[in-house]
Design an enzyme around this catalytic site. Structure first.
Site, PDB file in Angstrom:
ATOM      1  N   SER A   1       0.816  -1.221   0.000  1.00 29.64           N
ATOM      2  CA  SER A   1       0.000   0.000   0.000  1.00 29.64           C
ATOM      3  C   SER A   1       0.842   1.260   0.000  1.00 29.64           C
ATOM      4  CB  SER A   1      -0.846   0.043   1.274  1.00 29.64           C
ATOM      5  OG  SER A   1      -1.740  -1.001   1.324  1.00 29.64           O
TER       6      SER A   1
ATOM      7  N   GLU B   1      -3.351   0.365  -9.036  1.00 32.48           N
ATOM      8  CA  GLU B   1      -2.279   1.347  -9.141  1.00 32.48           C
ATOM      9  C   GLU B   1      -1.012   0.573  -9.514  1.00 32.48           C
ATOM     10  OE1 GLU B   1      -1.647   5.238  -6.281  1.00 32.48           O
ATOM     11  OE2 GLU B   1      -1.977   3.335  -5.335  1.00 32.48           O
TER      12      GLU B   1
ATOM     13  N   ASN C   1      -2.862   6.166  -1.273  1.00 33.44           N
ATOM     14  CA  ASN C   1      -2.791   6.273   0.187  1.00 33.44           C
ATOM     15  C   ASN C   1      -2.141   7.563   0.678  1.00 33.44           C
ATOM     16  OD1 ASN C   1      -4.236   4.036   1.120  1.00 33.44           O
ATOM     17  ND2 ASN C   1      -2.612   2.732   0.309  1.00 33.44           N
TER      18      ASN C   1
END
Ligand code: CAA
Ligand code: NAD
Length: 284
Positions: A119, A152, A190
């Site tokens: 992430s 992503e 994020n």
């Protein structure tokens, strides 16, 4: 390309969804976890979601059976030797990921692409423990994987063009949309999402409003499908804290300081929905 084999590492909420979408897109899939009970839970969860798709007439019973037959569950990381692509989805911890990538570099063919679903962590640093940094890339799925359309794609400093192009076209075969990010802490998603969640936690911590009211404001006032504290529980509070720490250390900016309440919840083992308790309490 012929039929490709994908090896997914970590059968938690992300790994289980990633394995499912690859199997649905006709790949042969291995799902690996070091914990046999988690593998069993992942199998049950995938089978339940596939039954639901049959009920909703999105797939036929025959298609469901074919998808299940394309999925193998294994506690042996050595089974990665058959893989054309590995997608790692274990805990958001650099040391754990580096250890796995070192092993993968030994086990898999030198042509195998090694992707991580991290992430926030540096792809360049993960790649540095392998002898093939040009074949290491970020492939960041969103939770819940079978539902969310975004992936992503993050190029490390040394990721080569062919690896990048392959992952973008693999993403299309999963009926998902790829967006490319440079290798900066938290990438695009994020870097934007997690400070909002952290700020929502500060709002509770400073006594401005209750947990429920913070969520209601963002749901009814901003049309978010889930309030940020419900979403934090859904993502996992341990994962949220790890990501905030990566942003805080990576940018060296106090605006990313993890909220002490988040840290305390994680210390208490309140990891959100997956542990039964976070900002809310969940039935198992
Ligand atoms: N796994 C698989 N499918 C799921 C699911 C899950 N965990 N949760 C819900 N679904 C499916 C449901 O089965 C349902 O499908 P059907 O069409 O078969 O009914 C569909 O999603 C809609 O679900 P519901 O009607 O039950 O509930 P909803 O309309 O509230 O939608 C939601 C649920 C899609 C999760 C929605 O609340 C949502 O979009 N929430 C925000 C999710 C989000 O922000 N994700 C990103 C998290 S951040 C991230 O992933 C990056 C990171 O690195 C941390
Ligand atoms: P999770 O806690 O649900 O699952 C992690 C799994 O990894 C566990 O089943 C654990 O047994 C397994 N594991 C840990 N060490 C292992 C090892 N050495 N070998 C094999 N398996 C091992 O976590 P998650 O939410 O699925 O997150 C996994 C990764 O995906 C993290 O990097 C996270 O940042 C990322 N991610 C999470 C979300 C989210 O919303 N939760 C979204 C996108 C990306």
């Amino acid at each position: 390309m012929g039929k490709q084999t994908v090896f997914v590492i970590g059968a938690g909420q992300m790994g289980s969804g990633i394995a499912q979408v690859f199997a649905q897109a006709d790949y042969d899939v291995y799902l690996h976890d070091k914990d046999g009970a988690i593998l069993e839970r992942a199998r049950n969860s995938i089978e339940r979601l596939l039954y639901r798709s049959v009920e909703k007439e999105r797939i036929t019973e025959e298609e469901r059976n074919a998808i299940v037959n394309r999925l193998q569950f294994t506690s042996q990381i050595e089974d990665a030797k058959a893989a054309d692509l590995v997608v790692e989805a274990v805990v958001e911890n650099m040391d754990v990921k580096k250890e796995i990538f070192k092993q993968l570099d030994e086990i898999t063919s030198p042509y195998t692409i090694l992707a991580t679903n991290t992430s926030s962590l540096s792809i360049t640093e993960i790649a540095s423990v392998t002898k093939r940094p040009e074949k290491v890339i970020g492939m960041h799925f969103m939770n819940p994987v079978p539902v969310m359309e975004l992936v992503e794609v993050i190029r490390g400093l040394q990721t080569d063009d062919i690896t990048y192009e392959t992952i973008v076209s693999v993403t299309k075969t999963l009926y998902k949309t790829a967006v490319t990010s440079k290798d900066f802490p938290g990438f695009i998603s994020n870097r934007i999402l997690m400070p909002m969640i952290n700020e929502a936690i500060y709002t509770v911590y400073e006594g401005v409003a209750t947990i429920e009211d913070v969520d209601t404001v963002m749901k009814l006032g901003m049309n978010h499908p889930m309030g940020p504290l419900t979403l934090a529980d859904f993502i996992g509070l341990d994962t949220c804290l790890y990501i905030m720490e990566v942003l805080y250390e990576g940018f060296g900016d106090s605006k990313y300081r993890p909220c002490p309440l988040l840290r305390q919840y994680v210390q208490a083992g309140w990891h959100g929905k997956k542990s039964g308790k976070g900002f809310y309490t969940y039935e198992s």
